[in-house]
Design a protein around this motif. Sequence first.
Motif, PDB file in Angstrom:
ATOM      1  N   GLY A 192     -30.073 -28.770 -17.206  1.00 37.06           N
ATOM      2  CA  GLY A 192     -28.779 -29.441 -17.215  1.00 37.06           C
ATOM      3  C   GLY A 192     -27.795 -28.714 -16.316  1.00 37.06           C
ATOM      4  N   PRO A 193     -26.560 -29.190 -16.257  1.00 37.73           N
ATOM      5  CA  PRO A 193     -25.547 -28.567 -15.404  1.00 37.73           C
ATOM      6  C   PRO A 193     -25.018 -27.270 -15.989  1.00 37.73           C
ATOM      7  CG  PRO A 193     -24.587 -30.367 -16.639  1.00 37.73           C
ATOM      8  CD  PRO A 193     -26.055 -30.388 -16.948  1.00 37.73           C
ATOM      9  N   LEU A 194     -24.645 -26.353 -15.108  1.00 39.81           N
ATOM     10  CA  LEU A 194     -24.060 -25.071 -15.501  1.00 39.81           C
ATOM     11  C   LEU A 194     -22.914 -24.705 -14.553  1.00 39.81           C
ATOM     12  CD1 LEU A 194     -24.307 -22.561 -17.419  1.00 39.81           C
ATOM     13  CD2 LEU A 194     -25.893 -21.606 -15.728  1.00 39.81           C
ATOM     14  N   MET A 247     -32.175 -19.432 -13.950  1.00 37.63           N
ATOM     15  CA  MET A 247     -33.214 -19.679 -14.939  1.00 37.63           C
ATOM     16  C   MET A 247     -33.114 -18.646 -16.059  1.00 37.63           C
ATOM     17  SD  MET A 247     -35.037 -22.306 -13.853  1.00 37.63           S
ATOM     18  CE  MET A 247     -36.465 -22.156 -14.942  1.00 37.63           C
ATOM     19  N   LEU A 248     -33.288 -19.115 -17.273  1.00 35.13           N
ATOM     20  CA  LEU A 248     -33.399 -18.246 -18.434  1.00 35.13           C
ATOM     21  C   LEU A 248     -34.805 -18.348 -18.995  1.00 35.13           C
ATOM     22  CD1 LEU A 248     -30.160 -19.097 -20.465  1.00 35.13           C
ATOM     23  CD2 LEU A 248     -30.505 -17.164 -18.917  1.00 35.13           C
ATOM     24  N   VAL A 281     -35.090 -22.297 -19.289  1.00 33.79           N
ATOM     25  CA  VAL A 281     -33.863 -23.069 -19.142  1.00 33.79           C
ATOM     26  C   VAL A 281     -33.406 -23.012 -17.691  1.00 33.79           C
ATOM     27  CG1 VAL A 281     -31.505 -23.404 -19.968  1.00 33.79           C
ATOM     28  CG2 VAL A 281     -33.215 -22.361 -21.475  1.00 33.79           C
ATOM     29  N   ARG A 282     -33.135 -24.170 -17.107  1.00 34.26           N
ATOM     30  CA  ARG A 282     -32.574 -24.227 -15.756  1.00 34.26           C
ATOM     31  C   ARG A 282     -31.156 -24.769 -15.843  1.00 34.26           C
ATOM     32  NH1 ARG A 282     -34.332 -26.070  -9.850  1.00 34.26           N
ATOM     33  NH2 ARG A 282     -32.340 -26.908  -9.144  1.00 34.26           N
ATOM     34  N   GLY A 283     -30.193 -24.003 -15.306  1.00 35.93           N
ATOM     35  CA  GLY A 283     -28.807 -24.431 -15.252  1.00 35.93           C
ATOM     36  C   GLY A 283     -28.343 -24.550 -13.809  1.00 35.93           C
ATOM     37  N   ASP A 284     -27.961 -25.749 -13.390  1.00 39.70           N
ATOM     38  CA  ASP A 284     -27.494 -25.993 -12.019  1.00 39.70           C
ATOM     39  C   ASP A 284     -25.996 -25.726 -11.930  1.00 39.70           C
ATOM     40  OD1 ASP A 284     -30.029 -26.887 -11.155  1.00 39.70           O
ATOM     41  OD2 ASP A 284     -29.632 -28.882 -11.968  1.00 39.70           O
ATOM     42  N   TYR A 285     -25.582 -24.934 -10.944  1.00 44.32           N
ATOM     43  CA  TYR A 285     -24.166 -24.610 -10.809  1.00 44.32           C
ATOM     44  C   TYR A 285     -23.327 -25.820 -10.395  1.00 44.32           C
ATOM     45  CZ  TYR A 285     -25.790 -19.771 -11.004  1.00 44.32           C
ATOM     46  OH  TYR A 285     -26.369 -18.589 -11.395  1.00 44.32           O
TER      47      TYR A 285
END
Length: 290
Positions: free
Chosen positions: A159-161, A203-204, A216-220
């Motif tokens: 999701g977005p980060l 990524m976490l 977990v992938r967070g997109d900036y």
Amino acid sequence: MRIGLIGLDTSHSEIFTRLLNDPKDLHYVAGATITHALPVFSEDLPISKDRFQHYKEIVENKYKVKIVEDVEMFMHNVDAVLLATVDGRNHLSWLKNIIHHQKPIFIDKPIVMSSAEMENVMDLSAKHRTPIMSSSSLRYAESIKNINARDFVSGYIYGPLPQQDAMPGYFWYGIHLIEMIVALFGTDISTIQKEKYAGKYEMLKLSFSDGRQVMVRGDYEWHDRFGGVIHYHNRVETFQLWKDERPYYANLLVEIVNFFETCLSPVSLEETAAIIKLIEQINGLDEFGV
């Protein structure tokens, strides 16, 4: 039931008011109406200051919510409170201003900005016998509610980060990713690793005490595509929240209205405190393997 709204500086103020106040809306939530609002925003936070006037005009003019400046008058005229300012830094101070009225309070994400503040929230709730609920809307997305991940083997959540200096790391948008993970898999996380990729995403790797793992992938860059893949021993389950028929905000409001009526939160403050602690741990990490 009359609900008071604190904060007119976020899209949530418009969304919550529309879903509760407009019976013609396709996803209207019955049982409560936002009747009064405190026009709160943060001067030093552009995402708050720059959007305040826009949402104030919508809430006041389109949905006929009464704007009041006096906190005591506000609290006298409502049965429950949505504390929905976008700035998590001011949630504890607002809570201290209103909790003595002993009316149920929902605090939007992030509930507060540290475990120390969260402990204060829990102490205030107990001292004043005032029920408090906080939850990401994503916890109640149709895709999430329909999943029983108890026997999962591994998972991938994305999701977005987008980042905000005032609410660093996962305290702003990232909290939704963390809430999804806790809702699906629980809080029994033993180790966390983080790796950042060229300023585009990170990524976490979350390892649970029984050895199972979630990536977990967070997109900036902001977008609305929250989803995931869950692996079990003999099957794979995928979900894409943006394809759900009913918006997760409507599902959240159903839970909030029920909480206001019963004073029983479906999400314990202890679990919320675990989420805050987890975010602090993630934010404190450096690069992968460090």
